[in-house]
Design a protein around this motif. Structure first.
Motif, short mmCIF file in Angstrom:
data_model
loop_
_atom_site.label_atom_id
_atom_site.label_comp_id
_atom_site.label_asym_id
_atom_site.label_seq_id
_atom_site.Cartn_x
_atom_site.Cartn_y
_atom_site.Cartn_z
N ASN A 1 -44.95 -81.73 32.43
CA ASN A 1 -44.81 -81.85 30.97
C ASN A 1 -46.03 -82.41 30.25
OD1 ASN A 1 -42.80 -83.52 28.57
ND2 ASN A 1 -43.05 -81.34 28.75
N ILE A 2 -46.36 -81.73 29.15
CA ILE A 2 -47.37 -82.20 28.20
C ILE A 2 -46.57 -82.81 27.04
CG2 ILE A 2 -49.29 -81.50 26.71
CD1 ILE A 2 -49.91 -80.40 29.41
N HIS A 3 -46.80 -84.08 26.75
CA HIS A 3 -46.06 -84.71 25.66
C HIS A 3 -46.70 -84.34 24.32
CE1 HIS A 3 -44.32 -88.03 28.50
NE2 HIS A 3 -44.04 -86.80 28.87
N GLY B 1 -51.47 -74.10 30.89
CA GLY B 1 -50.66 -75.22 30.42
C GLY B 1 -49.19 -75.16 30.81
N GLY B 2 -48.81 -74.17 31.63
CA GLY B 2 -47.44 -74.08 32.12
C GLY B 2 -46.46 -73.63 31.04
N GLY B 3 -45.18 -73.88 31.30
CA GLY B 3 -44.12 -73.39 30.40
C GLY B 3 -43.85 -74.32 29.24
N ASN B 4 -44.85 -75.10 28.84
CA ASN B 4 -44.65 -76.13 27.82
C ASN B 4 -44.49 -75.62 26.40
OD1 ASN B 4 -44.96 -79.13 28.55
ND2 ASN B 4 -46.38 -78.11 29.96
N PHE B 5 -44.92 -74.39 26.13
CA PHE B 5 -45.11 -74.00 24.73
C PHE B 5 -44.12 -72.96 24.23
CE2 PHE B 5 -48.89 -75.36 26.86
CZ PHE B 5 -49.22 -76.46 26.09
N GLY B 6 -43.33 -72.40 25.15
CA GLY B 6 -42.36 -71.39 24.77
C GLY B 6 -42.00 -70.56 25.99
N VAL B 7 -41.11 -69.61 25.77
CA VAL B 7 -40.69 -68.74 26.88
C VAL B 7 -41.44 -67.42 26.73
CG1 VAL B 7 -38.75 -67.60 28.01
CG2 VAL B 7 -38.40 -69.79 26.84
N PHE C 1 -39.07 -77.80 25.61
CA PHE C 1 -39.46 -77.28 26.93
C PHE C 1 -40.12 -78.43 27.72
CE2 PHE C 1 -39.80 -73.67 23.92
CZ PHE C 1 -38.68 -72.98 24.38
N HIS C 2 -39.27 -79.22 28.37
CA HIS C 2 -39.83 -80.37 29.11
C HIS C 2 -39.52 -80.30 30.60
CE1 HIS C 2 -35.70 -81.71 28.00
NE2 HIS C 2 -35.74 -82.24 29.22
N VAL C 3 -38.79 -79.27 31.05
CA VAL C 3 -38.54 -79.13 32.48
C VAL C 3 -39.72 -78.34 33.06
CG1 VAL C 3 -36.90 -78.40 34.25
CG2 VAL C 3 -36.06 -79.16 32.01
N ILE D 1 -33.05 -77.79 28.75
CA ILE D 1 -33.22 -76.35 28.98
C ILE D 1 -34.27 -76.15 30.08
CG2 ILE D 1 -34.02 -74.17 27.99
CD1 ILE D 1 -33.02 -75.17 25.26
N ALA D 2 -33.90 -75.40 31.12
CA ALA D 2 -34.88 -74.99 32.14
C ALA D 2 -35.07 -73.49 32.02
CB ALA D 2 -34.38 -75.34 33.54
N VAL D 3 -36.28 -73.04 32.26
CA VAL D 3 -36.60 -71.61 32.19
C VAL D 3 -36.94 -71.14 33.59
CG1 VAL D 3 -38.14 -69.90 31.17
CG2 VAL D 3 -37.44 -71.91 29.83
N ARG D 4 -36.28 -70.11 34.06
CA ARG D 4 -36.50 -69.61 35.43
C ARG D 4 -37.20 -68.26 35.38
NH1 ARG D 4 -32.21 -69.07 39.45
NH2 ARG D 4 -31.73 -71.16 38.72
N GLY D 5 -38.39 -68.19 36.01
CA GLY D 5 -39.06 -66.91 36.20
C GLY D 5 -38.66 -66.40 37.58
N GLY D 6 -39.56 -66.62 38.56
CA GLY D 6 -39.26 -66.21 39.94
C GLY D 6 -38.52 -67.28 40.73
#
Ligand SMILES: Cc1cc2nc3c(=O)[nH]c(=O)nc-3n(C[C@H](O)[C@H](O)[C@H](O)COP(=O)(O)OP(=O)(O)OC[C@H]3O[C@@H](n4cnc5c(N)ncnc54)[C@H](O)[C@@H]3O)c2cc1C
Length: 466
Positions: free
Chosen positions: A459-461, A194-200, A454-456, A71-76
């Motif tokens: 990434n924080i493992h 921390g970027g998009g690692n934790f949810g949308v 959310f790994h795209v 799954i990739a999440v696209r903002g802008g």
């Protein structure tokens, strides 16, 4: 019928209410829907789903997990590494989440997770206010904020995350939560860098700050040969200036546009792009020493509304250009490093290619390294080397310049890099960037996304053992 086409069909069957928002490889707008800002990225997702609510997002996450696809999440869609799109997977496109609501006082703004900064800047400017962001209006609020967010207002008002007061987040298990200092505080800590690692994040709530009707902004250019003199001035002048003043240093080529005199067109220059939150008189007084440095070719500082400043470069860095990125945080700008900047600046490989050095002191230093996920609170600058050209045939040329420049200057850096200026340099660089905050991020990841759905992203493992 291919396997990937059937996944889009499955989505249309299983999420009938979203059927008009699903784009698969056989659809005529597939190439438009999969394209991100960086033209160097050419990924082919199995499907793209355009969402317009948190419930849509939750449904998409459940679908992606049930079908076991990335799954990739696209903002802008601005991310240099193309982290808003993924091969053979599901892209959750948030562009439909684009509401901007300024509260009646003008002091807070609630922003949909798919907005771009230009939309936000125009709304808050009605109140003579802004939330600190970057330097380009077309950048997504989502990715920029979750990585930290730095730009023209950083010295004055801090990183973008320092103005974040709450967020609505769709978690990996499909639940929808609100994160703030009081609710899910660890999640809120992790979201701030921390970027998009934790949810949308489907909605952000920010503080706004006064900018007035206009800010004073614009560049000073010097011949590129004067880089050492200008950089030495920059390293002394900006850190000791009041917070109302900032200026990022650039090595660049003057674009052939009406805004600049024809005799400067296509000339390689050392530049400082100023922004002063204050009056013309204050700007003139504060910038007086600039005229004593070298022999400026142009000093073009003037009053402009903040949204105009924020969109000055939008027409230059348009969607589809080939872009290659390398970055570092920098504590000290030594004379040895400056020699390297001169050498590589003189070798700028194309009109769009550039090196920017953003001051991240001032208000950004008021917050401790452990207070948010953004670890490099002690760094003086965020440096980005940005190889850019419209022609795919020049991709190798801009990449080689970018990597060569980075190899030459990285030894003088602080170690890590701003996550939003990285491509896919890998885990070692991600760890170097989060330093002492990495283990805590990994624990938050284990709590909120133990399966690394959310790994795209950078990434924080998840920490072993949860
Ligand atoms: C021309 C240009 C200029 C730039 N200038 C600046 C600058 O001045 N200052 C600065 O700080 N940065 C700057 N950036 C970098 C920018 O912050 C990053 O590229 C950032 O990732 C862009 O966010 P986006 O939402 O547009 O990207 P996307 O590609 O959509 O997403 C980037 C990452 O964030 C995640 N993401 C995005 N939105 C959400 C969300 N709502 N919820 C969860 N995860 C999400 C994605 O999954 C992906 O991992 C610039 C980039 C470009 C191309």
């Amino acid at each position: 019928m291919t396997a990937t086409t059937s996944l889009a069909d499955a989505a249309r069957r299983e999420m009938a209410h979203l059927r008009n928002c699903i784009v698969g490889p056989d659809d005529p707008d597939y190439d438009v829907a999969r394209a991100v800002h960086n033209g160097m990225i050419d990924k082919h997702p199995a499907l793209i789903i355009r969402c317009s609510s948190a419930d849509d997002v939750a449904g998409c996450i459940a679908f992606g997990r049930a079908h076991d696809v990335p799954i990739a999440v696209r903002g802008g869609g601005h991310n240099g590494g193309g982290l808003g799109v993924v091969d053979d997977g599901l892209v959750i496109d948030l562009a439909g989440l684009d509401s901007v609501e300024v509260d009646p006082s003008g002091e807070r703004v609630r922003v949909g997770g798919g907005c771009t900064w230009g939309q936000v800047d125009r709304a808050t400017a009605e109140y003579g206010r802004a939330t600190p962001s970057g330097v380009i209006g077309t950048t997504g609020v989502g990715g920029l904020t979750l990585g930290g967010g730095l730009g023209h207002l950083t010295r004055r008002y801090g990183l973008t995350v320092d103005s974040l007061v709450g967020a609505e987040v769709v978690l990996a298990d499909g639940s929808i939560v609100h994160a703030s200092a009081d609710e899910h505080p660890e999640l809120f800590w992790a979201l701030r860098g921390g970027g998009g690692n934790f949810g949308v994040v489907t909605s952000f709530e920010f503080l706004t700050h006064p900018t007035g009707a206009t800010v004073m902004a614009g560049p000073t250019f010097w011949p590129i040969e004067q880089t050492p003199e200008v950089m030495r001035f920059f390293r002394e002048f900006v850190p000791s200036a009041p917070r109302a003043l900032t200026g990022f240093f650039a090595l660049m080529t003057v674009p052939p546009v009406d805004m600049f005199p024809p005799e400067l067109h296509m000339k390689k220059v050392a530049a400082i792009m100023w922004c002063i939150v204050g009056s013309e008189e204050e700007a003139t007084r504060l910038l007086a020493p600039v005229h004593e440095v070298g022999t400026p070719l142009l000093h073009g500082v003037g009053a402009m509304p903040h949204p105009v400043l924020q969109s000055l470069f939008d027409g230059l860095y348009t969607k589809g250009l080939q872009c290659y990125w390398r970055a570092d945080f920098v504590n000290e700008l030594s004379d040895e490093a400056i020699e390297q900047h001169l050498e590589w600046g003189q070798k700028l490989p194309s009109m769009h290619s550039t090196m920017h050095m953003y001051p991240i002191d001032g208000a950004a230093h008021d917050v401790d390294s452990a207070d948010t996920a953004f670890s490099y609170r002690d760094a003086q600058y965020a440096e980005v080397i940005f190889g850019v050209d419209p022609d795919p045939a020049n991709a190798g040329k801009i990449r080689d310049w970018c990597v060569g420049y980075w190899d030459a200057t990285h030894p003088y850096s602080a170690g890590g890099a701003y996550v939003n200026f990285m491509m896919e340099e890998g885990q070692e660089r991600v760890r170097a960037t989060y330093r002492g905050n990495y283990d805590r991020l990994a624990r938050v990841k284990a709590q909120y996304d133990p399966d690394n759905v959310f790994h795209v992203n950078q990434n924080i493992h998840p920490a072993a053992g949860g």
